[in-house]
Design an enzyme around this catalytic site. Structure first.
Site, mmCIF file in Angstrom:
data_model
loop_
_atom_site.group_PDB
_atom_site.id
_atom_site.type_symbol
_atom_site.label_atom_id
_atom_site.label_comp_id
_atom_site.label_asym_id
_atom_site.label_seq_id
_atom_site.Cartn_x
_atom_site.Cartn_y
_atom_site.Cartn_z
ATOM 1 N N ASN A 77 -17.081 48.374 17.578
ATOM 2 C CA ASN A 77 -16.340 49.630 17.544
ATOM 3 C C ASN A 77 -15.300 49.660 18.663
ATOM 4 O O ASN A 77 -15.368 48.881 19.614
ATOM 5 C CB ASN A 77 -17.301 50.814 17.704
ATOM 6 C CG ASN A 77 -18.251 50.944 16.544
ATOM 7 O OD1 ASN A 77 -17.841 50.966 15.389
ATOM 8 N ND2 ASN A 77 -19.547 51.032 16.842
ATOM 9 N N CYS A 86 -19.419 47.287 8.559
ATOM 10 C CA CYS A 86 -18.203 48.052 8.312
ATOM 11 C C CYS A 86 -17.703 47.682 6.923
ATOM 12 O O CYS A 86 -17.356 46.522 6.676
ATOM 13 C CB CYS A 86 -17.151 47.748 9.370
ATOM 14 S SG CYS A 86 -15.579 48.591 9.094
ATOM 15 N N GLY A 87 -17.680 48.642 6.013
ATOM 16 C CA GLY A 87 -17.315 48.353 4.627
ATOM 17 C C GLY A 87 -15.866 47.943 4.461
ATOM 18 O O GLY A 87 -15.559 46.949 3.791
ATOM 19 N N ASN A 88 -14.940 48.705 5.054
ATOM 20 C CA ASN A 88 -13.541 48.310 4.995
ATOM 21 C C ASN A 88 -13.321 47.014 5.762
ATOM 22 O O ASN A 88 -12.550 46.144 5.352
ATOM 23 C CB ASN A 88 -12.645 49.402 5.586
ATOM 24 C CG ASN A 88 -12.582 50.638 4.705
ATOM 25 O OD1 ASN A 88 -12.639 50.540 3.481
ATOM 26 N ND2 ASN A 88 -12.478 51.800 5.321
ATOM 27 N N ASN A 163 -25.452 51.374 8.235
ATOM 28 C CA ASN A 163 -25.366 52.164 9.464
ATOM 29 C C ASN A 163 -25.587 53.639 9.121
ATOM 30 O O ASN A 163 -25.583 54.021 7.952
ATOM 31 C CB ASN A 163 -24.028 51.919 10.195
ATOM 32 C CG ASN A 163 -22.840 51.999 9.267
ATOM 33 O OD1 ASN A 163 -22.935 52.527 8.166
ATOM 34 N ND2 ASN A 163 -21.711 51.486 9.694
ATOM 35 N N CYS A 229 -13.271 54.969 6.113
ATOM 36 C CA CYS A 229 -14.533 54.360 6.547
ATOM 37 C C CYS A 229 -15.267 53.936 5.285
ATOM 38 O O CYS A 229 -15.679 54.779 4.493
ATOM 39 C CB CYS A 229 -15.365 55.343 7.362
ATOM 40 S SG CYS A 229 -17.045 54.756 7.718
ATOM 41 N N GLY A 230 -15.418 52.620 5.088
ATOM 42 C CA GLY A 230 -15.982 52.125 3.834
ATOM 43 C C GLY A 230 -17.407 52.567 3.586
ATOM 44 O O GLY A 230 -17.744 53.067 2.509
#
Length: 290
Positions: A77, A86-88, A163, A229-230
């Protein structure tokens, strides 16, 4: 020393990608913060370090589960803290690996990557990539969310999908736009690891041509408000689906950075959620590491 990087983004969620195959850099939290600073650094929502899974002690065991997951997406982060997933970022990471010649993805095949939330499978789509985020879990605890711009705290659904997330439903786009997300929402009770907080407004009608629609803003743990945010997009769709009786499997979620599709589907180990959307590399450069 000069540290080479590539900048990338997925629906405005932007990342600095660094090649460190043998896990030799050992970037400090303070260095991550410097890199992500939009005034004094490169500027990004986070840093993705591309490392061989075998060289990363915290995830090397995942090779027993999936020997082809040879790359670890070490996600940090903007405040330097480690992120589970983190999806994206996973879509941008796939673009980085493919464009750099570090991995291959042929038609119909899958690219597995290692993350702190386990193995995530990526496939190519017409407009980018799709990521199987895996199973989710809705927690029983109700969380009250205090946010600047809301006259009273609102209840949020607490769930995890790699998460932690808390999803709050609002009544109108005007209410969504009135939020001041320069200040972190306060969760009551506080969660041990914190959470990303998503604020969503349902389309009216909710479903059009078989696809449900939402508009979302998000405050990301360790970052602040981001354009997308994915995992938060998936969490928002899951939360509304939970409220609506778990019957809708296709979703379209609009965020300030664009639009991402969400799909829920059955697998041998239970129901999974996946997201699909664009991923682009913007520019390359070098950062002077002190």
């Amino acid at each position: 020393m000069n540290l080479s990087f590539i900048k990338g983004q997925g629906t405005g969620n932007d990342f600095v990608l660094i090649h460190d195959p043998n896990a030799e850099l050992n970037l400090r939290d303070s260095e991550i913060r410097e890199i992500c600073d939009r005034h004094f650094g490169i500027g990004a929502d986070g840093v993705i370090i591309a490392t061989h899974t075998a060289a990363a002690n915290e995830v090397s065991h995942l090779l027993r589960e999936e020997p082809n997951a040879t790359w670890f997406m070490d996600y940090r982060n903007a405040d330097g803290s480690k992120g589970e997933m983190c999806g994206n970022g996973a879509r941008v990471f796939a673009r980085y690996l493919l464009d750099g010649g570090f991995a291959e993805l042929s038609d119909g095949s899958t690219l597995p990557i290692a993350t702190r939330a386990g193995i995530k499978d990526i496939t190519a789509t017409v407009n980018g990539f799709a990521v199987d985020l895996g199973r989710w879990k809705v927690k029983s605890d109700e969380v009250l969310v205090h946010a600047s711009g809301l006259s009273v705290p609102r209840p949020g659904l607490y769930l995890t999908i790699g998460n932690p997330h808390v999803v709050v439903t609002l009544a109108s786009i005007e209410e969504l736009e009135a939020l001041d997300l320069t200040r972190a929402p306060v969760l009551e009770p506080a969660l041990p690891s914190g959470a990303n907080v998503e604020f969503v407004v349902l389309d009216d009608p909710l479903i059009s041509e078989g696809v449900a629609g939402l508009t979302m803003r998000v405050y990301e743990r360790g970052v602040g408000e981001t354009k997308s945010c994915g995992t938060g997009i998936a969490a928002s769709a899951i939360a509304i689906r939970e409220y609506a009786g778990n019957t809708q499997n296709y979703w379209r979620v609009r965020v300030p950075g664009g639009q991402v599709a969400v799909r829920m589907f059955a697998t041998e180990d239970g129901e999974h959620a996946g997201i699909s959307g664009p991923a682009e590399l913007s520019f390359s450069g070098s950062w002077l590491r002190s």
